[in-house]
Design a protein around this motif. Structure first.
Motif, PDB file in Angstrom:
ATOM      1  N   PHE A 130      33.104  42.806  43.117  1.00  0.00           N
ATOM      2  CA  PHE A 130      32.426  44.003  42.653  1.00  0.00           C
ATOM      3  C   PHE A 130      32.839  44.257  41.213  1.00  0.00           C
ATOM      4  O   PHE A 130      33.854  43.744  40.736  1.00  0.00           O
ATOM      5  CB  PHE A 130      32.823  45.231  43.477  1.00  0.00           C
ATOM      6  N   ARG A 131      32.090  45.078  40.554  1.00  0.00           N
ATOM      7  CA  ARG A 131      32.476  45.553  39.229  1.00  0.00           C
ATOM      8  C   ARG A 131      32.225  47.053  39.207  1.00  0.00           C
ATOM      9  O   ARG A 131      31.121  47.508  39.470  1.00  0.00           O
ATOM     10  CB  ARG A 131      31.649  44.864  38.138  1.00  0.00           C
ATOM     11  N   SER A 132      33.257  47.828  38.936  1.00  0.00           N
ATOM     12  CA  SER A 132      33.120  49.280  38.968  1.00  0.00           C
ATOM     13  C   SER A 132      34.077  49.932  37.981  1.00  0.00           C
ATOM     14  O   SER A 132      35.242  49.523  37.868  1.00  0.00           O
ATOM     15  CB  SER A 132      33.406  49.800  40.376  1.00  0.00           C
ATOM     16  N   CYS A 133      33.588  50.944  37.273  1.00  0.00           N
ATOM     17  CA  CYS A 133      34.407  51.698  36.321  1.00  0.00           C
ATOM     18  C   CYS A 133      35.120  50.771  35.339  1.00  0.00           C
ATOM     19  O   CYS A 133      36.268  51.010  34.948  1.00  0.00           O
ATOM     20  CB  CYS A 133      35.414  52.580  37.048  1.00  0.00           C
ATOM     21  N   GLY A 134      34.457  49.694  34.961  1.00  0.00           N
ATOM     22  CA  GLY A 134      34.999  48.766  33.973  1.00  0.00           C
ATOM     23  C   GLY A 134      35.996  47.773  34.517  1.00  0.00           C
ATOM     24  O   GLY A 134      36.559  46.988  33.751  1.00  0.00           O
ATOM     25  N   LEU A 135      36.245  47.770  35.822  1.00  0.00           N
ATOM     26  CA  LEU A 135      37.209  46.857  36.421  1.00  0.00           C
ATOM     27  C   LEU A 135      36.523  45.922  37.423  1.00  0.00           C
ATOM     28  O   LEU A 135      35.510  46.277  38.021  1.00  0.00           O
ATOM     29  CB  LEU A 135      38.319  47.624  37.140  1.00  0.00           C
ATOM     30  N   MET A 136      37.109  44.734  37.567  1.00  0.00           N
ATOM     31  CA  MET A 136      36.617  43.779  38.551  1.00  0.00           C
ATOM     32  C   MET A 136      37.383  43.916  39.854  1.00  0.00           C
ATOM     33  O   MET A 136      38.590  44.175  39.857  1.00  0.00           O
ATOM     34  CB  MET A 136      36.752  42.353  38.025  1.00  0.00           C
ATOM     35  N   VAL A 137      36.667  43.712  40.970  1.00  0.00           N
ATOM     36  CA  VAL A 137      37.272  43.823  42.296  1.00  0.00           C
ATOM     37  C   VAL A 137      36.922  42.569  43.095  1.00  0.00           C
ATOM     38  O   VAL A 137      35.909  42.532  43.792  1.00  0.00           O
ATOM     39  CB  VAL A 137      36.767  45.075  43.043  1.00  0.00           C
ATOM     40  N   PRO A 138      37.731  41.507  42.989  1.00  0.00           N
ATOM     41  CA  PRO A 138      37.484  40.314  43.805  1.00  0.00           C
ATOM     42  C   PRO A 138      37.585  40.634  45.292  1.00  0.00           C
ATOM     43  O   PRO A 138      38.392  41.484  45.705  1.00  0.00           O
ATOM     44  CB  PRO A 138      38.584  39.342  43.362  1.00  0.00           C
ATOM     45  N   VAL A 139      36.782  39.936  46.091  1.00  0.00           N
ATOM     46  CA  VAL A 139      36.736  40.186  47.533  1.00  0.00           C
ATOM     47  C   VAL A 139      36.935  38.869  48.281  1.00  0.00           C
ATOM     48  O   VAL A 139      36.251  37.886  47.996  1.00  0.00           O
ATOM     49  CB  VAL A 139      35.397  40.825  47.950  1.00  0.00           C
ATOM     50  N   TRP A 140      37.865  38.864  49.229  1.00  0.00           N
ATOM     51  CA  TRP A 140      38.116  37.709  50.074  1.00  0.00           C
ATOM     52  C   TRP A 140      37.703  38.010  51.514  1.00  0.00           C
ATOM     53  O   TRP A 140      37.958  39.105  52.020  1.00  0.00           O
ATOM     54  CB  TRP A 140      39.593  37.341  50.080  1.00  0.00           C
ATOM     55  N   GLU A 141      37.100  37.036  52.163  1.00  0.00           N
ATOM     56  CA  GLU A 141      36.905  37.095  53.613  1.00  0.00           C
ATOM     57  C   GLU A 141      38.133  36.463  54.253  1.00  0.00           C
ATOM     58  O   GLU A 141      38.529  35.345  53.895  1.00  0.00           O
ATOM     59  CB  GLU A 141      35.644  36.346  54.023  1.00  0.00           C
ATOM     60  N   LEU A 142      38.742  37.175  55.186  1.00  0.00           N
ATOM     61  CA  LEU A 142      39.998  36.737  55.786  1.00  0.00           C
ATOM     62  C   LEU A 142      39.762  36.054  57.123  1.00  0.00           C
ATOM     63  O   LEU A 142      38.658  36.097  57.685  1.00  0.00           O
ATOM     64  CB  LEU A 142      40.925  37.946  55.969  1.00  0.00           C
ATOM     65  N   ASN A 143      40.792  35.429  57.618  1.00  0.00           N
ATOM     66  CA  ASN A 143      40.720  34.844  58.955  1.00  0.00           C
ATOM     67  C   ASN A 143      40.538  35.948  59.990  1.00  0.00           C
ATOM     68  O   ASN A 143      41.085  37.048  59.846  1.00  0.00           O
ATOM     69  CB  ASN A 143      41.992  34.050  59.264  1.00  0.00           C
ATOM     70  N   ALA A 144      39.769  35.653  61.025  1.00  0.00           N
ATOM     71  CA  ALA A 144      39.468  36.650  62.050  1.00  0.00           C
ATOM     72  C   ALA A 144      40.743  37.235  62.640  1.00  0.00           C
ATOM     73  O   ALA A 144      41.663  36.502  63.010  1.00  0.00           O
ATOM     74  CB  ALA A 144      38.617  36.022  63.151  1.00  0.00           C
ATOM     75  N   GLY A 145      40.790  38.555  62.687  1.00  0.00           N
ATOM     76  CA  GLY A 145      41.921  39.245  63.290  1.00  0.00           C
ATOM     77  C   GLY A 145      43.095  39.487  62.359  1.00  0.00           C
ATOM     78  O   GLY A 145      44.096  40.071  62.779  1.00  0.00           O
ATOM     79  N   THR A 146      42.994  39.073  61.090  1.00  0.00           N
ATOM     80  CA  THR A 146      44.095  39.271  60.151  1.00  0.00           C
ATOM     81  C   THR A 146      44.369  40.755  59.953  1.00  0.00           C
ATOM     82  O   THR A 146      43.455  41.552  59.751  1.00  0.00           O
ATOM     83  CB  THR A 146      43.767  38.646  58.780  1.00  0.00           C
ATOM     84  N   GLU A 147      45.646  41.130  59.998  1.00  0.00           N
ATOM     85  CA  GLU A 147      46.049  42.515  59.777  1.00  0.00           C
ATOM     86  C   GLU A 147      46.626  42.662  58.367  1.00  0.00           C
ATOM     87  O   GLU A 147      47.049  41.679  57.745  1.00  0.00           O
ATOM     88  CB  GLU A 147      47.088  42.953  60.807  1.00  0.00           C
ATOM     89  N   ALA A 148      46.665  43.882  57.882  1.00  0.00           N
ATOM     90  CA  ALA A 148      47.118  44.132  56.510  1.00  0.00           C
ATOM     91  C   ALA A 148      48.548  43.679  56.286  1.00  0.00           C
ATOM     92  O   ALA A 148      48.882  43.145  55.217  1.00  0.00           O
ATOM     93  CB  ALA A 148      46.975  45.616  56.183  1.00  0.00           C
ATOM     94  N   ASP A 149      49.404  43.872  57.291  1.00  0.00           N
ATOM     95  CA  ASP A 149      50.815  43.533  57.093  1.00  0.00           C
ATOM     96  C   ASP A 149      51.077  42.029  57.070  1.00  0.00           C
ATOM     97  O   ASP A 149      52.202  41.595  56.813  1.00  0.00           O
ATOM     98  CB  ASP A 149      51.686  44.214  58.159  1.00  0.00           C
ATOM     99  N   GLU A 150      50.049  41.225  57.312  1.00  0.00           N
ATOM    100  CA  GLU A 150      50.185  39.776  57.232  1.00  0.00           C
ATOM    101  C   GLU A 150      49.853  39.233  55.840  1.00  0.00           C
ATOM    102  O   GLU A 150      50.001  38.033  55.595  1.00  0.00           O
ATOM    103  CB  GLU A 150      49.271  39.099  58.253  1.00  0.00           C
ATOM    104  N   LEU A 151      49.426  40.105  54.939  1.00  0.00           N
ATOM    105  CA  LEU A 151      48.901  39.654  53.652  1.00  0.00           C
ATOM    106  C   LEU A 151      49.893  39.750  52.504  1.00  0.00           C
ATOM    107  O   LEU A 151      49.631  39.206  51.421  1.00  0.00           O
ATOM    108  CB  LEU A 151      47.643  40.469  53.298  1.00  0.00           C
ATOM    109  N   ALA A 152      50.996  40.441  52.689  1.00  0.00           N
ATOM    110  CA  ALA A 152      51.913  40.679  51.566  1.00  0.00           C
ATOM    111  C   ALA A 152      52.365  39.384  50.914  1.00  0.00           C
ATOM    112  O   ALA A 152      52.314  39.236  49.683  1.00  0.00           O
ATOM    113  CB  ALA A 152      53.113  41.488  52.039  1.00  0.00           C
ATOM    114  N   GLY A 153      52.803  38.415  51.715  1.00  0.00           N
ATOM    115  CA  GLY A 153      53.314  37.167  51.163  1.00  0.00           C
ATOM    116  C   GLY A 153      52.253  36.350  50.463  1.00  0.00           C
ATOM    117  O   GLY A 153      52.454  35.875  49.336  1.00  0.00           O
ATOM    118  N   VAL A 154      51.102  36.153  51.099  1.00  0.00           N
ATOM    119  CA  VAL A 154      50.051  35.319  50.505  1.00  0.00           C
ATOM    120  C   VAL A 154      49.430  35.997  49.289  1.00  0.00           C
ATOM    121  O   VAL A 154      49.014  35.327  48.339  1.00  0.00           O
ATOM    122  CB  VAL A 154      48.969  34.961  51.544  1.00  0.00           C
TER     123      VAL A 154
END
Length: 287
Positions: A226-250
């Motif tokens: 996305f692009r909004s308010c002058g900033l870019m917002v990349p978007v990733w599709e994650l593996n099914a069932g991925t929770e937020a607390d699994e993403l810190a390391g990657v």
């Protein structure tokens, strides 16, 4: 009314000063990326603000949304609660928020600001916020901040809160990195608001994409931005069932790869230019 009188009235009425368009309205503020996320991506979040100058004694809570799309409300204790996602939008989102703060600060405690006219040129959020104050955003799973702690509770409000919470897209901040937000909309996604120059960021992402280094981990993929308010917002599709607390390391590992790509000032190769064109073709502009 005669033609001369109409001209006289038109001449006597001062011309409205329209707010000029600002492509990157929150630039220079702590939490710029979070502010963009509150305005465009997050369903429910809040962040306290510390003001300076004439409004230094007014406590302010920024939130994503208020009931009935109210721009703001002044609680019984004097706190001004201002919605980032409001219907009043000029060419400068920073001026819009500052205008709502100024208007709500004049209300009697316990009064909602139900409607707000488009602002004229005036103070922006950068002019009101204490630049030395800390910034802390909290993502919520409901709209409990709609309830004024000092006001009497009602069954009607409880029902409204319950109904509103049913429609919230589950969202959480990813720990260890800034302005990266996991959400679940049928599938799981990561939306990451970036503050780098958009052309430099595109080049860096193209270099990573050409080297197959944009996936956060096996099975994930960068699907666009996305692009909004002058900033870019990349978007990733994650593996099914991925929770937020699994993403810190990657997420941290990807940020390290991105930093190296941003520091690489070599011209794009033909393969990298093709990757860049592919990314641009998947852009969606939000505002």
């Amino acid at each position: 009314m005669g033609k001369k009188n109409r001209k006289k009235d038109a001449a006597a009425k001062p011309k409205r000063q329209e707010v000029p368009f600002v492509e990157r309205p929150f630039e220079g503020l702590k939490g710029e990326a979070d502010l963009v996320a509150m305005r465009e991506l997050l369903p429910s979040a809040s962040a306290p603000l510390t003001l300076t100058g004439e409004l230094a004694d007014v406590p302010v809570l920024l939130v994503t949304l208020l009931p009935e799309m109210w721009p703001a409300i002044r609680r019984e204790d004097g706190t001004v609660v201002v919605a980032m996602q409001a219907s009043t939008r000029s060419g400068d989102a920073s001026r819009d928020v500052a205008h709502a703060i100024e208007a709500a600060a004049k209300l009697e405690p316990g009064t909602p600001l139900r409607h707000l006219e488009l602002p004229e040129v005036g103070a922006r959020l950068q002019d009101l916020v204490d630049p030395k104050a800390d910034w802390e955003l909290t993502v919520h799973g409901d709209f409990h901040y709609w309830a004024d702690p000092a006001a009497e509770k009602s069954a009607e409000l409880d029902q409204a809160l319950e109904q509103a919470a049913e429609h919230i897209v589950p969202s959480k901040a990813v720990e260890g990195v800034s302005a990266a937000y996991w959400c679940r909309m049928g599938k799981e996604y990561l939306r990451w608001v970036r503050t780098e120059d958009e052309y430099e960021l595109l080049d860096a992402l193209a270099k990573l994409h050409a080297a197959d280094e944009t996936p956060l981990e096996d099975g994930t993929r960068l699907i666009g931005f996305f692009r909004s308010c002058g900033l870019m917002v990349p978007v990733w599709e994650l593996n099914a069932g991925t929770e937020a607390d699994e993403l810190a390391g990657v997420a941290k590992k990807f940020e390290d790869r991105l930093a190296k790509a941003l520091a690489d000032d070599a011209s794009l190769t033909p393969e990298q230019r093709r990757a860049r064109s592919g990314l641009i073709s998947r852009e969606v502009t939000l505002r």
